[in-house]
Design a protein around this motif. Structure first.
Motif, PDB file in Angstrom:
ATOM      1  N   PRO A 131       5.486  -7.239  -1.878  1.00 34.07           N
ATOM      2  CA  PRO A 131       5.716  -7.011  -3.307  1.00 34.07           C
ATOM      3  C   PRO A 131       6.516  -5.713  -3.523  1.00 34.07           C
ATOM      4  O   PRO A 131       6.581  -4.875  -2.613  1.00 34.07           O
ATOM      5  N   ALA A 132       7.070  -5.580  -4.731  1.00 34.00           N
ATOM      6  CA  ALA A 132       7.914  -4.405  -5.018  1.00 34.00           C
ATOM      7  C   ALA A 132       7.186  -3.106  -4.679  1.00 34.00           C
ATOM      8  O   ALA A 132       6.006  -2.944  -4.979  1.00 34.00           O
ATOM      9  N   GLY A 133       7.896  -2.211  -4.021  1.00 30.97           N
ATOM     10  CA  GLY A 133       7.341  -0.889  -3.699  1.00 30.97           C
ATOM     11  C   GLY A 133       6.461  -0.886  -2.460  1.00 30.97           C
ATOM     12  O   GLY A 133       5.930   0.152  -2.069  1.00 30.97           O
ATOM     13  N   LYS A 134       6.264  -2.066  -1.855  1.00 30.44           N
ATOM     14  CA  LYS A 134       5.370  -2.145  -0.684  1.00 30.44           C
ATOM     15  C   LYS A 134       6.151  -2.649   0.532  1.00 30.44           C
ATOM     16  O   LYS A 134       7.297  -3.068   0.400  1.00 30.44           O
ATOM     17  N   SER A 135       5.525  -2.632   1.702  1.00 28.46           N
ATOM     18  CA  SER A 135       6.228  -3.032   2.936  1.00 28.46           C
ATOM     19  C   SER A 135       5.259  -3.625   3.950  1.00 28.46           C
ATOM     20  O   SER A 135       4.049  -3.452   3.837  1.00 28.46           O
ATOM     21  N   VAL A 136       5.859  -4.243   4.958  1.00 30.11           N
ATOM     22  CA  VAL A 136       5.078  -4.666   6.126  1.00 30.11           C
ATOM     23  C   VAL A 136       5.539  -3.836   7.322  1.00 30.11           C
ATOM     24  O   VAL A 136       6.742  -3.686   7.557  1.00 30.11           O
ATOM     25  N   LEU A 137       4.572  -3.286   8.033  1.00 30.44           N
ATOM     26  CA  LEU A 137       4.852  -2.573   9.279  1.00 30.44           C
ATOM     27  C   LEU A 137       4.075  -3.317  10.370  1.00 30.44           C
ATOM     28  O   LEU A 137       2.934  -3.713  10.155  1.00 30.44           O
ATOM     29  N   GLN A 138       4.718  -3.508  11.501  1.00 28.38           N
ATOM     30  CA  GLN A 138       4.097  -4.315  12.546  1.00 28.38           C
ATOM     31  C   GLN A 138       4.114  -3.567  13.873  1.00 28.38           C
ATOM     32  O   GLN A 138       5.104  -2.904  14.182  1.00 28.38           O
ATOM     33  N   ALA A 139       3.021  -3.669  14.623  1.00 28.70           N
ATOM     34  CA  ALA A 139       2.981  -3.078  15.976  1.00 28.70           C
ATOM     35  C   ALA A 139       2.745  -4.209  16.959  1.00 28.70           C
ATOM     36  O   ALA A 139       1.848  -5.026  16.764  1.00 28.70           O
ATOM     37  N   GLY A 151      -1.051   9.757   6.061  1.00 28.32           N
ATOM     38  CA  GLY A 151      -1.699   9.072   4.932  1.00 28.32           C
ATOM     39  C   GLY A 151      -1.605   7.563   5.032  1.00 28.32           C
ATOM     40  O   GLY A 151      -2.134   6.846   4.170  1.00 28.32           O
ATOM     41  N   LEU A 152      -0.950   7.059   6.083  1.00 27.63           N
ATOM     42  CA  LEU A 152      -0.733   5.614   6.208  1.00 27.63           C
ATOM     43  C   LEU A 152      -2.030   4.792   6.103  1.00 27.63           C
ATOM     44  O   LEU A 152      -2.065   3.801   5.356  1.00 27.63           O
ATOM     45  N   PRO A 153      -3.126   5.180   6.796  1.00 27.03           N
ATOM     46  CA  PRO A 153      -4.331   4.343   6.729  1.00 27.03           C
ATOM     47  C   PRO A 153      -4.808   4.083   5.299  1.00 27.03           C
ATOM     48  O   PRO A 153      -5.272   2.988   4.986  1.00 27.03           O
ATOM     49  N   SER A 154      -4.651   5.082   4.432  1.00 32.91           N
ATOM     50  CA  SER A 154      -5.145   4.887   3.055  1.00 32.91           C
ATOM     51  C   SER A 154      -4.201   3.977   2.260  1.00 32.91           C
ATOM     52  O   SER A 154      -4.551   3.520   1.173  1.00 32.91           O
ATOM     53  N   GLN A 155      -3.008   3.724   2.789  1.00 26.99           N
ATOM     54  CA  GLN A 155      -2.052   2.862   2.063  1.00 26.99           C
ATOM     55  C   GLN A 155      -2.120   1.404   2.535  1.00 26.99           C
ATOM     56  O   GLN A 155      -1.458   0.535   1.979  1.00 26.99           O
ATOM     57  N   VAL A 156      -2.928   1.153   3.569  1.00 30.68           N
ATOM     58  CA  VAL A 156      -2.995  -0.206   4.120  1.00 30.68           C
ATOM     59  C   VAL A 156      -3.799  -1.118   3.201  1.00 30.68           C
ATOM     60  O   VAL A 156      -4.940  -0.826   2.860  1.00 30.68           O
ATOM     61  N   GLU A 157      -3.188  -2.218   2.792  1.00 33.48           N
ATOM     62  CA  GLU A 157      -3.872  -3.174   1.910  1.00 33.48           C
ATOM     63  C   GLU A 157      -4.278  -4.449   2.654  1.00 33.48           C
ATOM     64  O   GLU A 157      -5.227  -5.116   2.280  1.00 33.48           O
ATOM     65  N   VAL A 158      -3.505  -4.785   3.696  1.00 38.67           N
ATOM     66  CA  VAL A 158      -3.760  -6.024   4.430  1.00 38.67           C
ATOM     67  C   VAL A 158      -3.561  -5.757   5.919  1.00 38.67           C
ATOM     68  O   VAL A 158      -2.622  -5.058   6.299  1.00 38.67           O
ATOM     69  N   LEU A 167       0.748  -9.648  21.302  1.00 41.05           N
ATOM     70  CA  LEU A 167      -0.279  -9.419  20.280  1.00 41.05           C
ATOM     71  C   LEU A 167       0.431  -8.611  19.209  1.00 41.05           C
ATOM     72  O   LEU A 167       1.092  -7.621  19.524  1.00 41.05           O
ATOM     73  N   SER A 168       0.354  -9.057  17.967  1.00 37.74           N
ATOM     74  CA  SER A 168       0.998  -8.248  16.929  1.00 37.74           C
ATOM     75  C   SER A 168       0.027  -7.962  15.803  1.00 37.74           C
ATOM     76  O   SER A 168      -0.736  -8.824  15.386  1.00 37.74           O
ATOM     77  N   VAL A 169       0.054  -6.696  15.403  1.00 40.68           N
ATOM     78  CA  VAL A 169      -0.773  -6.271  14.269  1.00 40.68           C
ATOM     79  C   VAL A 169       0.179  -5.965  13.124  1.00 40.68           C
ATOM     80  O   VAL A 169       1.085  -5.142  13.270  1.00 40.68           O
ATOM     81  N   SER A 170      -0.024  -6.654  12.009  1.00 30.89           N
ATOM     82  CA  SER A 170       0.833  -6.410  10.837  1.00 30.89           C
ATOM     83  C   SER A 170       0.004  -5.735   9.756  1.00 30.89           C
ATOM     84  O   SER A 170      -1.114  -6.166   9.471  1.00 30.89           O
ATOM     85  N   TYR A 171       0.584  -4.695   9.207  1.00 36.02           N
ATOM     86  CA  TYR A 171      -0.095  -3.957   8.136  1.00 36.02           C
ATOM     87  C   TYR A 171       0.723  -4.125   6.859  1.00 36.02           C
ATOM     88  O   TYR A 171       1.914  -3.786   6.848  1.00 36.02           O
ATOM     89  N   GLY A 172       0.088  -4.651   5.812  1.00 30.78           N
ATOM     90  CA  GLY A 172       0.732  -4.671   4.496  1.00 30.78           C
ATOM     91  C   GLY A 172       0.387  -3.345   3.838  1.00 30.78           C
ATOM     92  O   GLY A 172      -0.796  -3.039   3.637  1.00 30.78           O
ATOM     93  N   VAL A 173       1.403  -2.529   3.555  1.00 34.01           N
ATOM     94  CA  VAL A 173       1.110  -1.170   3.079  1.00 34.01           C
ATOM     95  C   VAL A 173       1.763  -0.890   1.727  1.00 34.01           C
ATOM     96  O   VAL A 173       2.871  -1.356   1.440  1.00 34.01           O
ATOM     97  N   ASN A 174       1.053  -0.104   0.967  1.00 29.35           N
ATOM     98  CA  ASN A 174       1.518   0.234  -0.378  1.00 29.35           C
ATOM     99  C   ASN A 174       2.438   1.457  -0.303  1.00 29.35           C
ATOM    100  O   ASN A 174       2.083   2.545  -0.756  1.00 29.35           O
TER     101      ASN A 174
END
Ligand code: FAD
Length: 502
Positions: free
Chosen positions: A363-371, A412-419, A315-322
């Motif tokens: 996108p520029a300045g953003k990342s994907v983090l996955q658990a 502060g990660l939760p507030s940076q999550v976009e997707v 099971l993987s959760v991917s977060y698109g974060v700003n």
């Protein structure tokens, strides 16, 4: 002039694409039929609101010249160095309860020193594992035994391979072939067991862990710079350039057989395609017991499908974060102080991927983090079929729980999550039809990894199996297995197998 013979291939995963490339190279006319709308199988990546969610391959071996595997990448159109980013470390291991935070680098001496300073009572087992890895350095071990299918492996070629490995032979038997978790079960420092067990799969033989450490030290491991779909597409492009054809959204229901000879396939929509040969590069259970109705089996095949465990699905959760994660190791294993319950199981370890080694993931300045975690197929499959909204809610809950555990490392990660994107074992099954949503065929154990599974079925002519269900899971075996199926067809056609187009 003899007429060009045709091959139908089921599945456009790495094995099917590899079979297709070698089919074309060897003068056959091939066509691949794929259930999904894109190639890749479990090597899958998809777009979500500008983010690239990579749900597949974590790292790859043998991407540099000088190994047998590199030659395969070259033959399949996947040797462009821009596809790869050298791994600079294996990742970070965190054991929250004990306050352990360790970076696993490429330098074996440093790793031994770091581990021994944190776990001095276990110096001898640490030295033993590191010594095993040191002995394996410089050997091209990741593809041992893969050069030919079992049907074509002569005692002499087996002997030659064993001879090449003679200096490391002792590691492939006896206690080194025990599961890594059993190998280290008597350690006096409890977190050290978690450390070794999480370096790969807990069931992997101890020698496999040593081999991975050796490959890392030899700088033979890489991330896929633009994700696994790009890697897959480079092979698909090569296949098409060789004249191969693909049909997507085409699910094979039946393998057509006349007089015990495979002659083609029928799709679920009733369309039929005939060919001189059929290769199945997908789930072997549905091939043998579904598409072929269990008519071509022996006791060994039955036993394998009845008793072997399949690799546990993810099971993987991917977060698109700003935000960026510059300088962070791309892999983390976190042994949680506050475990999470998922699918009625207590999850102590989270595997984190930070996809910060390429620009194409966000996108520029953003990342994907996955658990990522291993979890039950039955639970997610049943929940989805009984109550779709409960399934969606549970995915959301798990995503929130994981985020709450990761937040302490990135305030502060939760507030940076976009997707947020959650892929369950049901998702894997839906897009690949792999039994139990498996990510890598059979569960890798010392026993299954060494078994040589035949590619032909008893009593059935002109049919071959390829893919992660006839070798162990992983990119090298899948690519090799596709090659094997064409080596066998060439052998049956009394043709000399060639690696590259003339
Ligand atoms: C999350 C994850 C991480 C991984 N990490 C690594 C790693 O770090 N290193 C590594 O080496 N390997 C890794 N692997 C494993 C590796 O990616 C796989 O072993 C390999 O890609 C399997 O390829 P395959 O072609 O054998 O099978 P699959 O990818 O399963 O391909 C089978 C194909 O057949 C198709 N198919 C199924 N049934 C039918 C049908 N009836 N009709 C038509 N088509 C059908 C499926 O849709 C699929 O496309 C990872 C896998 C996953 C999921």
């Amino acid at each position: 002039m003899s007429q060009q013979k045709s091959i139908v291939i089921i599945g456009a995963g790495l094995a099917g694409l590899s079979a297709g490339c070698y089919a074309q190279t060897n003068g056959f006319k091939s066509q691949i039929f794929e259930h999904h709308t894109v190639p890749g199988g479990v090597a899958a990546a998809w777009k979500r609101q500008g983010y690239l969610i990579d749900g597949g391959i974590h790292f790859i071996m043998g991407h540099k010249p000088g190994t047998a595997l590199y030659e395969i990448y070259k033959e399949l159109g996947a040797s462009d160095p821009s596809l790869y980013v050298d791994m600079a470390s294996y990742g970070r291991f965190i054991q929250e309860t004990e306050g352990i935070d360790l970076l696993v680098g490429m330098d074996l001496a440093q790793l031994a020193e770091d581990l021994k300073s944190l776990a001095p009572k276990d110096a001898s087992i640490i030295d033993e594992v590191i010594q095993g890895a040191r002995s394996m350095r410089g050997h091209d071990l990741s593809t041992v035994g893969m050069s030919q299918p079992p049907e074509l492996t002569s005692p002499l070629s087996q002997f030659r391979e064993l001879w090449q490995m003679r200096t490391v032979m002792k590691y492939f038997s006896g206690r080194y072939s025990r599961k890594i978790c059993d190998f280290v079960k008597d350690v006096k420092t409890p977190w050290l067991r978690d450390f070794f067990c999480s370096l790969f799969l807990p069931e992997s033989p101890a020698w496999f862990i040593m081999m991975v450490l050796a490959l890392l030290a030899d700088k033979q491991c890489a991330f896929l710079s633009r994700g696994c779909l790009d890697f897959v597409q480079s092979i698909e492009k090569h296949y098409k350039a060789l004249g191969g054809e693909t049909t997507y959204h085409a699910t094979v229901d039946k393998i057509l057989v006349e007089h015990d000879r495979a002659v083609g396939i029928r799709l679920t929509d009733g369309r039929e395609y005939r060919a001189d040969y059929v290769i199945s590069a997908c789930d072997s259970y549905s091939t043998i017991f579904g598409m072929l109705e269990g008519r071509y089996v022996n006791a060994k095949i039955k036993k394998r499908h009845e008793t072997w465990e399949t690799s546990r699905p993810f099971l993987s959760v991917s977060y698109g974060v700003n935000r960026r994660f510059s300088g962070e190791a791309p892999f983390w294993t976190i042994m949680l102080d506050d475990p999470v319950v998922v699918a009625n199981e207590t999850i102590r370890g989270l595997f984190i991927r930070i996809l910060n080694y390429g620009d194409g993931f966000a996108p520029a300045g953003k990342s994907v983090l996955q658990a990522e975690i291993e979890t039950s197929f039955a639970y997610w499959h049943d929940l989805q079929s009984k109550d779709r909204s409960a399934y969606d809610l549970e995915k959301q809950r798990v995503a929130n729980e994981f985020l709450s555990r990761i937040e302490k490392y990135f305030p502060g990660l939760p507030s940076q999550v976009e997707v947020v994107d959650v892929a369950t074992p049901y998702t894997t099954w839906r897009y690949t039809l792999n039994r139990n949503g498996a990510w890598g065929g059979w569960l890798m154990t010392a026993d299954t990894i060494m078994k040589r599974i035949e590619r032909r079925l008893p009593g059935l002519q002109h049919f071959y199996l390829a893919g992660q269900w006839v070798m162990s899971g992983g990119v090298p075996p899948s690519l090799y297995s596709g090659r094997h199926s064409i080596q066998l067809i060439c052998h049956d056609e009394k043709k000399v197998f060639v690696n590259t187009a003339a």
